[in-house]
Motif scaffolding. Structure first.
Motif, PDB file in Angstrom:
ATOM      1  N   GLY A  18       1.128  -1.199   0.181  1.00  0.00           N
ATOM      2  CA  GLY A  18      -0.438   0.130   0.200  1.00  0.00           C
ATOM      3  C   GLY A  18       0.810   1.098  -0.285  1.00  0.00           C
ATOM      4  O   GLY A  18       0.370   2.266  -0.273  1.00  0.00           O
ATOM      5  N   ILE A  19       1.893   1.384   0.177  1.00  0.00           N
ATOM      6  CA  ILE A  19       3.422   2.232  -0.033  1.00  0.00           C
ATOM      7  C   ILE A  19       3.562   2.525  -1.185  1.00  0.00           C
ATOM      8  O   ILE A  19       3.460   2.094  -2.430  1.00  0.00           O
ATOM      9  N   VAL A  20       2.819   3.908  -2.076  1.00  0.00           N
ATOM     10  CA  VAL A  20       3.484   3.992  -3.048  1.00  0.00           C
ATOM     11  C   VAL A  20       4.741   5.267  -2.990  1.00  0.00           C
ATOM     12  O   VAL A  20       4.920   5.889  -2.189  1.00  0.00           O
ATOM     13  N   LEU A  21       5.953   4.575  -3.910  1.00  0.00           N
ATOM     14  CA  LEU A  21       7.228   5.460  -4.400  1.00  0.00           C
ATOM     15  C   LEU A  21       7.093   6.165  -5.755  1.00  0.00           C
ATOM     16  O   LEU A  21       6.371   5.569  -6.440  1.00  0.00           O
ATOM     17  N   ASP A  22       6.901   7.223  -5.707  1.00  0.00           N
ATOM     18  CA  ASP A  22       7.360   7.971  -7.231  1.00  0.00           C
ATOM     19  C   ASP A  22       8.237   8.647  -7.324  1.00  0.00           C
ATOM     20  O   ASP A  22       8.880   9.882  -6.585  1.00  0.00           O
ATOM     21  N   SER A  23       9.286   7.712  -8.286  1.00  0.00           N
ATOM     22  CA  SER A  23      10.898   8.997  -8.275  1.00  0.00           C
ATOM     23  C   SER A  23      10.481   9.291  -9.355  1.00  0.00           C
ATOM     24  O   SER A  23      11.814   9.731 -10.111  1.00  0.00           O
ATOM     25  N   SER A 296      24.186  17.130   0.151  1.00  0.00           N
ATOM     26  CA  SER A 296      23.453  17.014   1.972  1.00  0.00           C
ATOM     27  C   SER A 296      22.038  16.774   1.068  1.00  0.00           C
ATOM     28  O   SER A 296      21.289  16.651  -0.287  1.00  0.00           O
ATOM     29  N   PHE A 297      21.186  15.931   1.959  1.00  0.00           N
ATOM     30  CA  PHE A 297      19.620  15.445   1.757  1.00  0.00           C
ATOM     31  C   PHE A 297      19.063  16.037   2.908  1.00  0.00           C
ATOM     32  O   PHE A 297      19.304  15.675   4.056  1.00  0.00           O
ATOM     33  N   ALA A 298      17.474  16.419   2.049  1.00  0.00           N
ATOM     34  CA  ALA A 298      16.358  16.473   2.657  1.00  0.00           C
ATOM     35  C   ALA A 298      15.223  15.599   2.858  1.00  0.00           C
ATOM     36  O   ALA A 298      15.025  15.067   2.141  1.00  0.00           O
ATOM     37  N   VAL A 299      14.745  15.076   3.863  1.00  0.00           N
ATOM     38  CA  VAL A 299      13.436  14.277   4.118  1.00  0.00           C
ATOM     39  C   VAL A 299      12.138  15.184   5.163  1.00  0.00           C
ATOM     40  O   VAL A 299      12.560  15.779   5.945  1.00  0.00           O
ATOM     41  N   ILE A 300      11.486  15.333   4.152  1.00  0.00           N
ATOM     42  CA  ILE A 300      10.364  16.127   4.444  1.00  0.00           C
ATOM     43  C   ILE A 300       8.969  15.788   5.031  1.00  0.00           C
ATOM     44  O   ILE A 300       8.463  15.156   3.554  1.00  0.00           O
ATOM     45  N   ILE A 362      19.579  19.752  -3.542  1.00  0.00           N
ATOM     46  CA  ILE A 362      19.720  18.772  -2.801  1.00  0.00           C
ATOM     47  C   ILE A 362      18.567  17.808  -2.389  1.00  0.00           C
ATOM     48  O   ILE A 362      17.100  18.451  -3.012  1.00  0.00           O
ATOM     49  N   PRO A 363      18.552  16.678  -2.839  1.00  0.00           N
ATOM     50  CA  PRO A 363      17.780  15.563  -2.968  1.00  0.00           C
ATOM     51  C   PRO A 363      16.384  15.550  -1.885  1.00  0.00           C
ATOM     52  O   PRO A 363      17.182  16.301  -0.896  1.00  0.00           O
ATOM     53  N   ILE A 364      15.558  15.899  -2.238  1.00  0.00           N
ATOM     54  CA  ILE A 364      14.347  15.451  -1.072  1.00  0.00           C
ATOM     55  C   ILE A 364      13.835  13.979  -1.061  1.00  0.00           C
ATOM     56  O   ILE A 364      13.507  14.035  -2.219  1.00  0.00           O
ATOM     57  N   ASP A 365      13.231  13.613  -0.193  1.00  0.00           N
ATOM     58  CA  ASP A 365      12.104  12.789  -0.287  1.00  0.00           C
ATOM     59  C   ASP A 365      10.839  13.856   0.649  1.00  0.00           C
ATOM     60  O   ASP A 365      10.968  13.807   1.417  1.00  0.00           O
ATOM     61  N   PHE A 366       9.377  13.679  -0.595  1.00  0.00           N
ATOM     62  CA  PHE A 366       8.677  14.440   0.174  1.00  0.00           C
ATOM     63  C   PHE A 366       7.914  13.176   0.813  1.00  0.00           C
ATOM     64  O   PHE A 366       7.653  11.670   0.109  1.00  0.00           O
ATOM     65  N   ILE A 367       7.412  12.897   2.013  1.00  0.00           N
ATOM     66  CA  ILE A 367       6.254  11.952   3.116  1.00  0.00           C
ATOM     67  C   ILE A 367       4.466  12.363   2.705  1.00  0.00           C
ATOM     68  O   ILE A 367       5.483  13.408   3.511  1.00  0.00           O
ATOM     69  N   LYS A 413      15.623  21.757 -12.061  1.00  0.00           N
ATOM     70  CA  LYS A 413      16.303  20.646 -11.811  1.00  0.00           C
ATOM     71  C   LYS A 413      16.624  20.218 -10.373  1.00  0.00           C
ATOM     72  O   LYS A 413      17.634  19.655 -10.568  1.00  0.00           O
ATOM     73  N   ARG A 414      15.582  20.493  -9.178  1.00  0.00           N
ATOM     74  CA  ARG A 414      16.049  20.389  -7.876  1.00  0.00           C
ATOM     75  C   ARG A 414      15.665  18.442  -8.085  1.00  0.00           C
ATOM     76  O   ARG A 414      14.487  18.781  -7.142  1.00  0.00           O
ATOM     77  N   PRO A 415      15.952  17.267  -7.419  1.00  0.00           N
ATOM     78  CA  PRO A 415      14.837  15.936  -7.545  1.00  0.00           C
ATOM     79  C   PRO A 415      14.504  15.836  -6.710  1.00  0.00           C
ATOM     80  O   PRO A 415      15.641  16.217  -5.377  1.00  0.00           O
ATOM     81  N   SER A 416      13.840  15.607  -6.339  1.00  0.00           N
ATOM     82  CA  SER A 416      12.834  14.449  -5.337  1.00  0.00           C
ATOM     83  C   SER A 416      12.139  13.248  -5.230  1.00  0.00           C
ATOM     84  O   SER A 416      11.776  13.240  -6.714  1.00  0.00           O
ATOM     85  N   ASN A 417      11.983  12.174  -4.317  1.00  0.00           N
ATOM     86  CA  ASN A 417      10.962  11.388  -3.817  1.00  0.00           C
ATOM     87  C   ASN A 417       9.941  12.019  -3.372  1.00  0.00           C
ATOM     88  O   ASN A 417       9.765  12.545  -2.743  1.00  0.00           O
ATOM     89  N   LEU A 418       8.660  10.988  -3.713  1.00  0.00           N
ATOM     90  CA  LEU A 418       7.187  11.025  -3.411  1.00  0.00           C
ATOM     91  C   LEU A 418       7.071   9.804  -3.022  1.00  0.00           C
ATOM     92  O   LEU A 418       6.992   8.528  -3.497  1.00  0.00           O
ATOM     93  N   LEU A 419       6.550   9.339  -1.398  1.00  0.00           N
ATOM     94  CA  LEU A 419       6.444   8.221  -1.143  1.00  0.00           C
ATOM     95  C   LEU A 419       5.042   8.809   0.080  1.00  0.00           C
ATOM     96  O   LEU A 419       4.830   9.534   0.627  1.00  0.00           O
ATOM     97  N   ILE A 420       4.456   7.916  -0.379  1.00  0.00           N
ATOM     98  CA  ILE A 420       2.779   7.965   0.409  1.00  0.00           C
ATOM     99  C   ILE A 420       2.451   6.602   0.559  1.00  0.00           C
ATOM    100  O   ILE A 420       2.588   5.785   0.444  1.00  0.00           O
TER     101      ILE A 420
END
Length: 496
Positions: A18-23, A296-300, A362-367, A413-420
């Motif tokens: 049920g967890i979705v990862l969108d890269s 650096s890497f950010a998780v939000i 700075i890459p980001i993981d959005f949750i 061009k600032r990369p991120s993942n989206l985790l739902i």
């Protein structure tokens, strides 16, 4: 990365439990993915995963396994370490935790004393689960005492009721300076509050691998919960270190927490590399290191309940993989970037200026979580605004904006993942933590770094001892073999 013709999912979209990862906003094309998966194969990643779960001595510097996965192996399938199945011992601890949950009556306050991995995991879980609407809770006040700074200690002593307090001392070695000092201070507070030695002994509980030291401190043997050398501190919340979770929210909730982690373990072991969430998350960061030399890497997390998550991840990532040499003692090209973050949308009003227009990529993981975290009348509307901000920030960072005014230009061009996550409950909290644990160990494998030791934290501890002695004596200090000239001058600033 190629897809079968029947596969309707875009190549950047992956799901598990049920967890979705969108890269999609990573900017990685098919050739890039093919190269990344080849690197994973060259690093023998599938064999690494098999060795990790198989009890091999994958922590080569300390010659021991890294088997935190056994702590959430609810099926009790055998896990063999040096010829012995560890699962009966793990299951016995589960039984004791459940029995203690049923035994505690009239407890108003729990003081959990531990630092680092003995603190971050249970503190995060208690905080996150407290936000879940309608969760069953015993309503005890959970106090976490980690810092040697007495401000935290004083605040707890002001709030806790000594005659209905229980104390859990968590230290793998039972020699950690901050933990033992704080534990002695709490015992003194209990004595000063009129508790007898017998009552105090019944108040104290310990989670440790050093049972004799806990007994010598005054903890009754039946109140000591074991901890094994194949469990690293920052991977330990699944053990009796997570006791506050079970005590506050019930053993069934604790099992749900373990179950979510186990589900990710099973996915991590069985899914092909091309569909493996922890692997894909690790490879996206590796790609940005190779392409942008990111530091650096950010998780939000767009959930206030997960505000402690970035702090937990800081220790997991940087203490695991903050190394300059690999498993063979050779210099590494890449290792862990600096990790930071906080809950959105607060983060937008703090450091997103730098993320959008700063000189560093700075890459980001959005949750994000699909469901609101309350039943308030405003919940759906507020949650819609929260999610729209999450999606908008990712889009703005990726696409940018060009104008004639340089001050209003966004490079993009600032990369991120989206985790739902479908929702935030004990299951998905466990799944989230295990997902990032496996991402961290995957990165270690890709960099050929041992993710299970932390030798760099020791030097400062050693140097602190002569400095503390010099501060205690209060006499003028000269530079010597243990204290350099600058530190000697600073000691003298404090002493005079």
């Amino acid at each position: 990365m190629s897809l079968k013709p029947a596969d309707k999912n875009p190549q950047h979209l992956h799901q598990s439990n049920g967890i979705v990862l969108d890269s999609a906003y990573q900017g990685i094309d098919e050739a890039g993915w093919l190269s990344l998966f080849q690197q994973a194969k060259n690093a023998h990643l599938k064999q690494f995963i098999a060795d990790l779960f198989g009890g091999k001595h994958i922590n080569n510097s300390e010659n021991r396994p890294a088997l935190h996965s056994a702590l959430r192996n609810l099926d009790k399938s055998p896990v063999i370490v040096d010829g012995k199945d560890v699962m009966p011992d793990v299951a016995e601890v589960w039984h004791r935790i459940e029995a203690l949950c049923n035994k505690w009556v009239g407890v108003t306050d729990v003081i959990h004393i531990g630092i680092g991995g003995s603190d971050f995991g249970p503190r995060l879980a208690i905080e996150a689960l407290a936000h879940i609407p309608d969760i069953e809770s015993r309503g005890m006040r959970m106090h976490f005492l980690a810092n040697i700074d007495t401000a935290e200690l004083a605040r707890i002593q002001q709030r806790a009721l000594p005659h209905s307090t229980r104390v859990i001392i968590v230290s793998k070695s039972f020699t950690t300076l901050e933990t033992t000092k704080n534990a002695k201070a709490i015992v003194r507070w209990l004595k000063d509050s009129g508790r007898t030695e017998s009552q105090i002994n019944n108040t104290l509980f310990a989670v440790t691998a050093n049972v004799p030291a806990a007994k010598e401190f005054g903890v009754k043997e039946e109140n000591i919960f074991p901890f094994w050398d194949w469990v690293g501190g920052r991977y330990s919340v699944w053990s009796a270190v997570g006791l506050p979770i079970a005590l506050q929210y019930g053993f069934d909730t604790f099992k749900e927490f373990l179950s979510g982690a186990q589900a990710i373990d099973q996915h991590y072991q069985s899914a092909p590399l091309e569909e493996n969430l922890p692997v894909i998350m690790a490879l996206t960061l590796l790609y940005q290191q190779q392409k942008h030399h990111i530091k650096s890497f950010a998780v939000i997390p767009y959930a206030d309940a997960l505000d402690w998550f970035p702090k937990w991840l800081q220790q997991l990532d940087m203490e695991s993989n903050g190394k300059s040499v690999d498993r063979d003692g050779k210099p590494v090209k890449y290792s862990c970037p600096v990790v930071f973050g906080s809950s959105g949308s607060n983060a937008q009003h703090s450091y997103f200026q730098l993320l959008h227009q700063g000189t560093e990529v700075i890459p980001i993981d959005f949750i994000a979580i699909r469901e609101p975290m309350s039943h308030l009348p405003e919940a759906k509307e507020h949650h819609r605004i929260l999610l729209s901000n999450c999606l908008a920030q990712a889009q703005a960072l990726a696409n940018g904006k060009k104008t004639d005014n340089p001050n209003n230009t966004y490079p993009g061009k600032r990369p991120s993942n989206l985790l739902i996550l479908p929702k935030l409950n004990a299951f998905y909290l466990g799944a989230l933590l295990a997902l990032y644990e496996s991402r961290t160990t995957t990165l270690g494998a890709l960099w050929n770094i041992n993710s299970f030791d932390q030798p760099g934290v020791e030097l400062g501890k050693v140097l602190a001892k002569p400095i503390e002695a010099a501060l205690k004596e209060g006499n003028p200090v000269q530079a010597n073999g243990n204290i350099d000239a600058i530190t000697a001058a600073r000691i003298n600033l404090f002493n005079h």
